[in-house]
Write a protein that holds these residues in place. Structure first.
Motif, PDB file in Angstrom:
ATOM      1  N   ALA A   1     -59.635  37.527 -25.942  1.00 15.43           N
ATOM      2  CA  ALA A   1     -59.780  38.156 -24.632  1.00 15.43           C
ATOM      3  C   ALA A   1     -61.236  38.084 -24.178  1.00 15.43           C
TER       4      ALA A   1
ATOM      5  N   SER B   1     -66.394  39.279 -25.560  1.00 14.16           N
ATOM      6  CA  SER B   1     -65.398  38.376 -26.118  1.00 14.16           C
ATOM      7  C   SER B   1     -64.805  39.038 -27.362  1.00 14.16           C
ATOM      8  N   ALA B   2     -63.488  38.968 -27.494  1.00 15.25           N
ATOM      9  CA  ALA B   2     -62.830  39.691 -28.586  1.00 15.25           C
ATOM     10  C   ALA B   2     -63.276  39.211 -29.955  1.00 15.25           C
TER      11      ALA B   2
ATOM     12  N   ARG C   1     -62.588  30.147 -19.844  1.00 10.69           N
ATOM     13  CA  ARG C   1     -61.244  30.242 -19.295  1.00 10.69           C
ATOM     14  C   ARG C   1     -61.210  29.474 -17.978  1.00 10.69           C
TER      15      ARG C   1
ATOM     16  N   THR D   1     -61.216  39.301 -15.794  1.00 11.96           N
ATOM     17  CA  THR D   1     -60.609  39.766 -17.043  1.00 11.96           C
ATOM     18  C   THR D   1     -59.563  38.750 -17.491  1.00 11.96           C
ATOM     19  N   PHE D   2     -59.654  38.313 -18.739  1.00 12.93           N
ATOM     20  CA  PHE D   2     -58.720  37.346 -19.303  1.00 12.93           C
ATOM     21  C   PHE D   2     -58.156  37.939 -20.598  1.00 12.93           C
ATOM     22  N   LEU D   3     -56.851  38.134 -20.617  1.00 12.89           N
ATOM     23  CA  LEU D   3     -56.202  38.801 -21.744  1.00 12.89           C
ATOM     24  C   LEU D   3     -55.608  37.828 -22.743  1.00 12.89           C
ATOM     25  N   GLY D   4     -56.081  36.594 -22.752  1.00 16.65           N
ATOM     26  CA  GLY D   4     -55.583  35.624 -23.722  1.00 16.65           C
ATOM     27  C   GLY D   4     -56.194  35.853 -25.088  1.00 16.65           C
ATOM     28  N   ILE D   5     -56.158  34.825 -25.919  1.00 17.70           N
ATOM     29  CA  ILE D   5     -56.744  34.896 -27.260  1.00 17.70           C
ATOM     30  C   ILE D   5     -57.854  33.869 -27.351  1.00 17.70           C
TER      31      ILE D   5
END
Length: 458
Positions: A186, A115-116, A350, A180-184
């Protein structure tokens, strides 16, 4: 406590039996059983076998100096696939066995979560190593026997473990999964399994000697198979199946509310789905939707030419043409998947769609329209009158979905059947958008054995 005994076999079907060397008197024989009903019989209930038959094909992967052959696979499979407690059975062929002192096979599985804003973590799921062959030190180094030379073909046998352990707790192995989830923020999720073959050779130059390792890796698809405990009971339609088999259907009720001071009635939503609530990835899930409210409330949700109100003309068999404004459906039934990740004490999730349903209106309609001139309002009449509209539909997972839901501690994958009601103009409408999510379970296999394979099986 007394135990009831089964009735004796009827003597009507008695047949004499003869044993070698002696004669046995006639006795009542048991009835003849069959998995298929006879002409005067019908199947009331049946439990299918667990799992499918074992494939008879082979998976072959070739490298420069080695060839891997795995048995019990589908012909032409892109990756070798194994069920829960699956056994990797096959053999390794070596092109050149000179100076080979050791050959090993390793089944490795790991789960990576990232997780980012929380960091990342990695968990080892499987780490099973099998020594296929190794050279034993000889009593006399100058002697070279046949037994000290590595065979060109070596058998493999590795079994997937039942569980993996994290902080003293056992969890079942998760299936091969990647998202893979490139949201905020990620999110990255990966559960991967590999099978590696390592060949160790000796090298020498003058008085120096050393060993070199060459490793060949292939990915393995781990797909634990599960099926529902009973089938979907459906007659001609969902509506006609509810009355004779009410226990086979679950009614989910929700209310689409109205804004404060709005002079409208809320819309009652009744969604009927199979009560088993467990479906295969390849199953088509039937449903029935009923909306009940006043004329004015339903008119605010569905414009006169909404696609959901289109009916077939009884004379021309043509459908009413919907205008571009009504192209966006205000009623949608879909399947949503939620991936929940917990890293370093922080939980992130997500939610995304994995299937969109289709639905069609069920007569009688609210009002008869002028089909010749394409005019008329299906909601013409008293605006305060209470009416009900019915639809039947079906929803199915998209083909790229290859695994069902699962839970393994820091990673949870769960699925929902979602009913969404959104007015054409949400900001100006007196109705409040509604989203109803009902949890379901998706599994790999259908209750009924079918010949068709899911894309994930090929």
């Amino acid at each position: 406590m007394a135990t009831a005994k089964p009735p004796p076999y009827s003597s009507h079907h008695s047949t004499p039996s003869v044993d070698i060397g002696r004669s046995v008197a006639s006795s009542a024989s048991p009835p003849i059983y069959s998995t298929q009903p006879h002409e005067d019989e019908e199947t009331i209930a049946s439990t299918p076998r667990v799992g499918l038959t074992t494939p008879q094909g082979t998976f072959i992967r070739q490298w420069g100096q080695a060839t891997l052959i795995l048995k019990d696979q589908e012909d032409g499979a892109r990756l070798p696939t194994y069920n829960r407690h699956g056994r990797i059975i096959g053999e390794v062929g070596l092109k050149n066995t000179d100076k080979v002192i050791r050959v090993t096979a390793k089944l490795h599985g790991h789960m990576s979560l990232s997780s980012a804003d929380s960091g990342s973590m990695a968990t080892t799921l499987v780490s099973e190593t099998q020594v296929l062959w190794k050279q034993h030190p000889a009593d006399n180094p100058t002697e070279a026997t046949v037994d000290q030379r590595c065979p060109s073909i070596l058998p493999i046998y590795i079994q997937f473990p039942h569980f993996y352990e994290v902080q003293g707790k056992n969890w079942r192995l998760p299936p091969s999964f990647e998202a893979t989830f490139l949201g905020i923020p990620a999110l990255f999720v990966r559960c991967m399994y590999t099978l590696s073959i390592t060949i160790t050779r000796t090298r020498s130059y003058h008085l120096a000697s050393w060993t070199t390792n060459k490793t060949y890796v292939t990915m393995v698809n781990f797909r634990p198979r599960t099926r529902p405990n009973r089938p979907i009971v459906l007659l001609e339609s969902v509506f006609s199946s509810i009355k004779p088999d009410p226990e086979e259907w679950l009614q989910v009720v929700a209310t689409m509310g109205v804004r404060p001071k709005a002079k409208m009635k809320p819309i009652e939503c009744h969604l009927f789905i199979p009560s088993v609530q467990t479906f295969a990835l390849t199953d088509t899930i039937p449903f029935h939707l009923q909306l009940c409210s006043s004329m004015s409330s339903l008119r605010d949700l569905l414009p006169p030419y909404s696609p959901h109100l289109q009916i077939t003309c009884p004379t021309t068999s043509s459908k009413i043409i919907a205008d571009p404004y009504a192209a966006e459906c205000t009623i949608r039934v879909s399947i949503a998947r939620q991936v929940v990740v917990e890293v370093n004490g922080r939980r992130r999730f997500r939610t995304f769609t994995i299937g969109i349903g289709k639905m069609w209106s069920i007569p009688p309609q609210v009002a008869v329209m002028d089909y010749e001139h394409g005019e008329g309002d299906p909601f013409s009449g008293d605006a305060d009158a209470d009416i009900c509209l019915d639809w039947q539909g079906e929803v199915k997972c998209w083909g790229e979905v290859t695994s069902g839901g699962f839970s393994v501690g820091n990673l949870i994958v769960k699925d929902f059947l979602v009913l969404s009601l959104v007015p054409p103009f949400p900001r100006s409408s007196s109705l409040v958008p509604l989203q109803l999510s009902h949890p379901i379970k998706l599994v790999t296999d259908s209750w009924i054995d079918v010949d068709a394979l899911h894309p994930g099986d090929t």
